[in-house]
Design an enzyme around this catalytic site. Sequence first.
Site, mmCIF file in Angstrom:
data_model
loop_
_atom_site.group_PDB
_atom_site.id
_atom_site.type_symbol
_atom_site.label_atom_id
_atom_site.label_comp_id
_atom_site.label_asym_id
_atom_site.label_seq_id
_atom_site.Cartn_x
_atom_site.Cartn_y
_atom_site.Cartn_z
ATOM 1 N N SER A 176 0.966 -1.666 0.175
ATOM 2 C CA SER A 176 -0.010 -0.235 -0.298
ATOM 3 C C SER A 176 1.153 1.099 -0.177
ATOM 4 C CB SER A 176 -1.205 0.018 1.011
ATOM 5 O OG SER A 176 -0.547 -0.567 2.233
ATOM 6 N N HIS A 204 -5.607 -3.341 -3.112
ATOM 7 C CA HIS A 204 -5.461 -2.311 -3.812
ATOM 8 C C HIS A 204 -5.404 -3.677 -5.341
ATOM 9 C CE1 HIS A 204 -4.338 0.875 -1.124
ATOM 10 N NE2 HIS A 204 -3.462 -0.147 -0.425
ATOM 11 N N LYS A 236 -12.042 0.393 -1.435
ATOM 12 C CA LYS A 236 -11.009 1.641 -2.384
ATOM 13 C C LYS A 236 -11.443 1.663 -3.700
ATOM 14 C CE LYS A 236 -7.885 1.179 1.011
ATOM 15 N NZ LYS A 236 -7.003 0.132 1.931
HETATM 16 C C1 LIG Z 1 -6.980 -0.419 3.440
HETATM 17 C C2 LIG Z 1 -6.554 -1.557 3.224
HETATM 18 C C3 LIG Z 1 -6.420 -1.562 4.583
HETATM 19 C C4 LIG Z 1 -7.626 -2.063 5.426
HETATM 20 O O1 LIG Z 1 -9.047 -2.020 5.060
HETATM 21 P P1 LIG Z 1 -10.363 -0.765 5.068
HETATM 22 O O2 LIG Z 1 -11.083 -1.291 5.429
HETATM 23 O O3 LIG Z 1 -10.133 -0.023 5.246
HETATM 24 O O4 LIG Z 1 -10.698 -1.083 7.246
HETATM 25 C C5 LIG Z 1 -6.547 -3.749 5.220
HETATM 26 N N1 LIG Z 1 -5.522 -3.561 4.436
HETATM 27 C C6 LIG Z 1 -5.146 -2.706 3.592
HETATM 28 C C7 LIG Z 1 -3.331 -3.852 2.400
HETATM 29 C C8 LIG Z 1 -5.178 -1.559 2.819
HETATM 30 O O5 LIG Z 1 -4.490 -1.025 2.302
#
Ligand SMILES: *Cc1c(COP(=O)(O)O)cnc(C)c1O
Length: 392
Positions: A176, A204, A236
């Site tokens: 990320s 992602h 996302k």
């Molecule tokens: C954003 C993210 C999360 C968390 O997800 P949320 O639904 O925002 O709690 C978990 N793992 C990764 C790799 C992320 O980028």
Amino acid sequence: MSFDLAARLAARRKEHLYRQRPLLQSPQGPQVVVDGQPLLAFCNNDYLGLANHPQVIEAWRAGASRWGVGGGASHLVIGHSTPHHALEEALADFTGRPRALLFSTGYMANLGVVTALAGQGDTVLQDRLNHASLLDAGLLSGARFNRYLHNDAASLAKRLEKATGNTLVVTDGVFSMDGDLADLPALAREARAKDAWLMVDDAHGFGTLGVNGGGIVEHFGLGLEDVPVLVGTLGKAFGTAGAFVAGSEELIESLIQFARPYIYTTSQPPAQACATLKSLELLRTEHWRREHLNTLIRQFRRGAEQIGLELMDSFTPIQPIMVGDSGRAIRVSQMLRERGLMVTAIRPPTVPAGTARLRVTLSAAHSKAQVQLLLNALDECLHLTGQEPDHA
Ligand SMILES: *Cc1c(COP(=O)(O)O)cnc(C)c1O
């Protein structure tokens, strides 16, 4: 005795690590209003431009009319409603896995899966750059918890030699903060050789990778045997909120029995599941979104190379520019903002010490002209902050 919070806060400020929340006063999108200022933003994770899509909004509205606004109870009591169930079936179909299970957030999905699968006497092995929620989950599980070198299958293999009990290997699909891809074929090979399970958090990758948006497993063509535990988030590229785990019948049933962050929480609003069903449909069918996004990614990388920016090894919508020093990263971010652009400076402890960066994220909602504006502004601001960017 009292907690000396003032001192802690002052220390954090001094280290240029103090966090502030920008106030978003518009819907999510390329053109936003933040703290009263209209800005062109390159920092959200709405990779396909679905967070403010009229059809998704309409699906949410219709869902609220039909099902109300609250989940009303946990899934095991009486909070598991028809839209949740339909979304789980659609996500299983999308991922090509026998079943999928909805969670309220990705953070909770990761806590739930790791702690349900591994405990005392077991082993959890993670990439050292994994998302914080995965690292937290490893610690919370009580299993032997070890981190291998970033994306290094040989480093993983060494740790697998010493693993005891059931072994879970955990990696981000797309990292990320760096935007690079996990070397899943190699990691899966090592895991299978030692009867370990591979868990991939592809927050992602879903929507952005693979011809149909099926994420990193579609990109590499990996099935259930290679990646028995597949996590995706819905906040996302899907543009809504929540998360899911996809896997075998036994995996999903085990999570329903044992994953505490699944069991002890209220289900997400059913209307939200209705909205996600619509965004999943758009994500699967509107290929032009991914194609346009990929065009922008190529444009950005080509342009950034021309002006000598230090890019990272990424062909995903996450395109960090390495700056190094936290103070300078903040200064550049502020200068961009004075020019009407919003790019977040990412600093330790989110990333390792000395690797502060500007984290540019691109979206299918951006235009080529907007990406060019960003490149022009980056060129100017990075040069103005003294240190010349490396000319490769
Ligand atoms: C954003 C993210 C999360 C968390 O997800 P949320 O639904 O925002 O709690 C978990 N793992 C990764 C790799 C992320 O980028």
